[in-house]
Write a protein that holds these residues in place. Structure first.
Motif, PDB file in Angstrom:
ATOM      1  N   VAL A  55       5.615 -14.196   1.095  1.00  0.00           N
ATOM      2  CA  VAL A  55       4.334 -13.530   1.382  1.00  0.00           C
ATOM      3  C   VAL A  55       4.135 -13.391   2.885  1.00  0.00           C
ATOM      4  CG1 VAL A  55       1.825 -13.755   1.202  1.00  0.00           C
ATOM      5  CG2 VAL A  55       3.255 -14.249  -0.781  1.00  0.00           C
ATOM      6  N   LEU A  56       4.474 -14.433   3.633  1.00  0.00           N
ATOM      7  CA  LEU A  56       4.324 -14.369   5.083  1.00  0.00           C
ATOM      8  C   LEU A  56       5.325 -13.400   5.718  1.00  0.00           C
ATOM      9  CD1 LEU A  56       3.770 -18.168   5.842  1.00  0.00           C
ATOM     10  CD2 LEU A  56       2.062 -16.346   5.910  1.00  0.00           C
ATOM     11  N   LEU A  57       6.461 -13.211   5.039  1.00  0.00           N
ATOM     12  CA  LEU A  57       7.462 -12.252   5.535  1.00  0.00           C
ATOM     13  C   LEU A  57       7.146 -10.818   5.125  1.00  0.00           C
ATOM     14  CD1 LEU A  57      10.907 -14.029   4.927  1.00  0.00           C
ATOM     15  CD2 LEU A  57      10.029 -13.255   7.132  1.00  0.00           C
ATOM     16  N   ALA A  58       6.245 -10.641   4.163  1.00  0.00           N
ATOM     17  CA  ALA A  58       6.001  -9.320   3.582  1.00  0.00           C
ATOM     18  C   ALA A  58       5.702  -8.237   4.614  1.00  0.00           C
ATOM     19  CB  ALA A  58       4.886  -9.398   2.543  1.00  0.00           C
TER      20      ALA A  58
ATOM     21  N   THR B 253      -2.640 -21.833  -2.868  1.00  0.00           N
ATOM     22  CA  THR B 253      -1.759 -22.353  -3.913  1.00  0.00           C
ATOM     23  C   THR B 253      -2.063 -21.648  -5.227  1.00  0.00           C
ATOM     24  OG1 THR B 253      -3.339 -24.116  -4.449  1.00  0.00           O
ATOM     25  CG2 THR B 253      -1.601 -24.649  -2.848  1.00  0.00           C
ATOM     26  N   GLY B 254      -1.086 -21.706  -6.142  1.00  0.00           N
ATOM     27  CA  GLY B 254      -1.304 -21.197  -7.487  1.00  0.00           C
ATOM     28  C   GLY B 254      -1.773 -19.755  -7.534  1.00  0.00           C
ATOM     29  N   LEU B 255      -2.820 -19.530  -8.334  1.00  0.00           N
ATOM     30  CA  LEU B 255      -3.334 -18.174  -8.536  1.00  0.00           C
ATOM     31  C   LEU B 255      -3.799 -17.554  -7.228  1.00  0.00           C
ATOM     32  CD1 LEU B 255      -4.205 -15.827 -10.343  1.00  0.00           C
ATOM     33  CD2 LEU B 255      -6.356 -17.059 -10.764  1.00  0.00           C
ATOM     34  N   MET B 256      -4.417 -18.342  -6.358  1.00  0.00           N
ATOM     35  CA  MET B 256      -4.908 -17.785  -5.095  1.00  0.00           C
ATOM     36  C   MET B 256      -3.754 -17.291  -4.224  1.00  0.00           C
ATOM     37  SD  MET B 256      -8.090 -17.727  -5.362  1.00  0.00           S
ATOM     38  CE  MET B 256      -8.436 -17.163  -3.696  1.00  0.00           C
ATOM     39  N   LEU B 257      -2.621 -17.968  -4.275  1.00  0.00           N
ATOM     40  CA  LEU B 257      -1.455 -17.500  -3.533  1.00  0.00           C
ATOM     41  C   LEU B 257      -0.925 -16.207  -4.153  1.00  0.00           C
ATOM     42  CD1 LEU B 257       0.566 -17.930  -1.258  1.00  0.00           C
ATOM     43  CD2 LEU B 257       1.878 -19.423  -2.782  1.00  0.00           C
ATOM     44  N   ASP B 258      -0.983 -16.109  -5.482  1.00  0.00           N
ATOM     45  CA  ASP B 258      -0.595 -14.858  -6.146  1.00  0.00           C
ATOM     46  C   ASP B 258      -1.478 -13.702  -5.688  1.00  0.00           C
ATOM     47  OD1 ASP B 258       1.496 -15.291  -8.540  1.00  0.00           O
ATOM     48  OD2 ASP B 258       0.272 -17.074  -8.350  1.00  0.00           O
ATOM     49  N   LEU B 259      -2.764 -13.960  -5.528  1.00  0.00           N
ATOM     50  CA  LEU B 259      -3.676 -12.913  -5.071  1.00  0.00           C
ATOM     51  C   LEU B 259      -3.384 -12.526  -3.624  1.00  0.00           C
ATOM     52  CD1 LEU B 259      -7.010 -14.171  -6.689  1.00  0.00           C
ATOM     53  CD2 LEU B 259      -5.578 -12.255  -7.419  1.00  0.00           C
ATOM     54  N   CYS B 260      -3.014 -13.513  -2.787  1.00  0.00           N
ATOM     55  CA  CYS B 260      -2.605 -13.192  -1.411  1.00  0.00           C
ATOM     56  C   CYS B 260      -1.356 -12.324  -1.423  1.00  0.00           C
ATOM     57  CB  CYS B 260      -2.347 -14.481  -0.628  1.00  0.00           C
ATOM     58  SG  CYS B 260      -3.812 -15.454  -0.242  1.00  0.00           S
ATOM     59  N   GLY B 261      -0.425 -12.638  -2.319  1.00  0.00           N
ATOM     60  CA  GLY B 261       0.785 -11.831  -2.432  1.00  0.00           C
ATOM     61  C   GLY B 261       0.499 -10.426  -2.919  1.00  0.00           C
ATOM     62  N   ASP B 262      -0.487 -10.315  -3.802  1.00  0.00           N
ATOM     63  CA  ASP B 262      -0.846  -8.992  -4.315  1.00  0.00           C
ATOM     64  C   ASP B 262      -1.366  -8.091  -3.204  1.00  0.00           C
ATOM     65  OD1 ASP B 262      -1.329  -7.240  -6.704  1.00  0.00           O
ATOM     66  OD2 ASP B 262      -3.394  -7.395  -5.989  1.00  0.00           O
ATOM     67  N   ASP B 263      -2.013  -8.684  -2.197  1.00  0.00           N
ATOM     68  CA  ASP B 263      -2.533  -7.890  -1.075  1.00  0.00           C
ATOM     69  C   ASP B 263      -1.424  -7.210  -0.281  1.00  0.00           C
ATOM     70  OD1 ASP B 263      -5.137  -8.529  -1.695  1.00  0.00           O
ATOM     71  OD2 ASP B 263      -5.258 -10.211  -0.297  1.00  0.00           O
ATOM     72  N   VAL B 264      -0.215  -7.790  -0.315  1.00  0.00           N
ATOM     73  CA  VAL B 264       0.909  -7.209   0.436  1.00  0.00           C
ATOM     74  C   VAL B 264       2.015  -6.741  -0.510  1.00  0.00           C
ATOM     75  CG1 VAL B 264       0.495  -8.402   2.618  1.00  0.00           C
ATOM     76  CG2 VAL B 264       1.782  -9.571   0.817  1.00  0.00           C
ATOM     77  N   ASN B 265       1.628  -6.460  -1.768  1.00  0.00           N
ATOM     78  CA  ASN B 265       2.552  -5.907  -2.759  1.00  0.00           C
ATOM     79  C   ASN B 265       3.787  -6.788  -2.940  1.00  0.00           C
ATOM     80  OD1 ASN B 265       3.305  -3.969  -4.670  1.00  0.00           O
ATOM     81  ND2 ASN B 265       4.558  -2.836  -3.192  1.00  0.00           N
TER      82      ASN B 265
ATOM     83  N   SER C 220       8.526 -21.247  -6.750  1.00  0.00           N
ATOM     84  CA  SER C 220       7.568 -22.279  -6.342  1.00  0.00           C
ATOM     85  C   SER C 220       6.602 -21.734  -5.295  1.00  0.00           C
ATOM     86  CB  SER C 220       8.307 -23.486  -5.767  1.00  0.00           C
ATOM     87  OG  SER C 220       8.934 -23.139  -4.536  1.00  0.00           O
ATOM     88  N   ASP C 221       5.492 -22.444  -5.105  1.00  0.00           N
ATOM     89  CA  ASP C 221       4.506 -22.023  -4.106  1.00  0.00           C
ATOM     90  C   ASP C 221       5.133 -21.930  -2.716  1.00  0.00           C
ATOM     91  OD1 ASP C 221       2.449 -21.680  -5.860  1.00  0.00           O
ATOM     92  OD2 ASP C 221       1.322 -23.472  -5.282  1.00  0.00           O
ATOM     93  N   GLU C 222       5.943 -22.926  -2.342  1.00  0.00           N
ATOM     94  CA  GLU C 222       6.495 -22.936  -0.987  1.00  0.00           C
ATOM     95  C   GLU C 222       7.455 -21.767  -0.767  1.00  0.00           C
ATOM     96  OE1 GLU C 222       5.479 -24.715   1.574  1.00  0.00           O
ATOM     97  OE2 GLU C 222       3.967 -25.348   0.118  1.00  0.00           O
ATOM     98  N   ALA C 223       8.337 -21.502  -1.748  1.00  0.00           N
ATOM     99  CA  ALA C 223       9.264 -20.378  -1.613  1.00  0.00           C
ATOM    100  C   ALA C 223       8.502 -19.048  -1.617  1.00  0.00           C
ATOM    101  CB  ALA C 223      10.286 -20.410  -2.753  1.00  0.00           C
ATOM    102  N   TYR C 224       7.505 -18.949  -2.489  1.00  0.00           N
ATOM    103  CA  TYR C 224       6.707 -17.722  -2.575  1.00  0.00           C
ATOM    104  C   TYR C 224       5.920 -17.503  -1.289  1.00  0.00           C
ATOM    105  CZ  TYR C 224       3.414 -14.329  -4.618  1.00  0.00           C
ATOM    106  OH  TYR C 224       2.658 -13.218  -4.883  1.00  0.00           O
TER     107      TYR C 224
END
Length: 379
Positions: A198-201, A74-86, A190-194
């Motif tokens: 991220v999972l689709l990345a 969630t939050g910042l940690m989810l942003d960091l997960c997203g950063d791993d897959v651009n 939102s976290d859920e939409a994001y």
């Protein structure tokens, strides 16, 4: 069990049950001292305190572990997960609409620069293209964007945005008003939409035009997009059209605007986004409208007004969630279950009938008509 079926609470690497922690600490103390503790022993007070602190620590360890995975971050940690897959989180977007400018009694040309402000109350829209009014062309329509991001700029009626805030010269009478309803404004993703993106990345790395890849790139266009359906395009007879992909998009406010459809079309048609021979067509969903008509039989003693209000609130929450997805079937049993709130003995549902909704269709409730019957039941 599939990882998609895991609940958040089931993901842990240490046992953080307070009872388990307390039992472990008591057993450890008794083993070290050779003393059997009773509930009234003074040592139990200290052990209880230490066990509480240990439970908090273990809970934080488990939460830290969950935050490493995009399914639970969630939050910042989810942003960091997203950063791993651009895949960065989408920022808030501003609503857009078309504003028509008109003038009369010309002294000279009226130039309308980019950034000309037109408002409705304290909500302002600024033109994002320039225009000009002349005696030969006394009106023009320009695209404008709300100066405030988010949903606040959405939904203003045609003609409601009409207060010209920027001074324009060249004519005695100059007016402006929106000729389309503003749409497209959305809050920060939102976290859920994001999380879905991220999972689709990883699908976006594909060069084969997978369903997931098209969904990923379509969702990346705007945070207002809440659902995407991808399939082979078909002709009027229902036969697949080779090499043609049909993409249906749904927004948080309903059907997408023509502008958003064009944006998604351009994004998905890029040579780096689609296989060379694919033709991509983007559509708004086909709308399946329905009305809910139901009678409520209450338990004896239930307050009719309060129970009806509770049923209406339950339906509003249920329908708000349904509106975010394509292809949701209309199931009378689900509707009856939603309306059977505290105080309701029975729901007599007159409409709608059971309806299968295609994956590229959008079921929309246009009205809820509830009637509380006078007779009540003891149950």
């Amino acid at each position: 069990m599939s990882v998609t079926e895991l609940t958040r609470e089931a993901v842990k690497i240490v046992d953080d049950s307070p009872d388990t922690v307390l039992a472990e600490m008591i057993a450890d103390y008794e083993r070290r001292t050779g003393k059997t503790l009773q509930p009234a022993h003074i040592e139990r007070l200290l052990i209880n305190t230490f066990a509480y602190r240990e439970t908090l620590l273990r809970a934080q360890i488990n939460e830290s572990y969950r935050q490493q995975h995009p399914r639970f971050a969630t939050g910042l940690m989810l942003d960091l997960c997203g950063d791993d897959v651009n895949t960065p989180r989408l920022n808030a977007s501003a609503a857009r609409c078309t504003i028509r400018f008109q003038a009369a009694d010309f002294a000279s040309e009226v130039n309308i620069p980019v950034g000309t402000l037109v408002g409705a109350g304290d909500v302002l829209f600024a033109t994002i293209e320039q225009g000009q009014l002349t005696a030969g062309q006394p009106e023009t329509a320009l695209l404008a964007e709300c100066t405030t991001t988010g949903t606040r700029g959405n939904g203003w009626s045609v003609g409601q945005i009409n207060a010209l805030q920027s001074p324009l010269v060249g004519a005695a009478q100059i007016s402006a008003a929106n000729i389309s309803v503003p749409t497209g404004g959305a809050e920060v993703e939102s976290d859920e939409a994001y999380r879905e993106r991220v999972l689709l990345a990883p699908e976006s790395f594909s060069v084969a035009g997978s369903v997931g890849a098209y969904q990923y790139w379509a969702r990346a266009v705007s945070p207002a997009i809440c659902d995407v359906h991808v399939a082979n395009a078909v002709d009027t007879s229902g036969n697949p059209i080779g090499g043609t992909v049909a993409v249906t998009i749904l927004t948080k406010t309903g059907a997408p605007t023509a502008e958003l459809i064009s944006q998604v079309q351009r994004e998905l048609s890029g040579e780096t986004k689609r296989p060379l021979c694919d033709t991509v067509l983007v559509y708004a969903p086909k709308v399946v409208d329905y009305t809910v008509n139901a009678d409520l039989v209450l338990f004896t003693g239930a307050n009719a007004a309060e129970t009806k209000a509770a049923a209406e609130a339950a339906w509003a929450a249920f329908e708000a969630e349904r509106r975010q997805k394509l292809g949701r079937d209309i199931v009378p049993l689900d509707i009856s279950g939603c309306l059977k709130v505290a105080g309701v003995y029975n729901v007599i549902l007159h409409s709608p009938a059971h309806t299968i909704v295609a994956p590229n269709q959008w079921a929309r409730c246009t009205a809820l008509n509830l009637r509380v019957l006078p007779e009540q039941q003891d149950g």
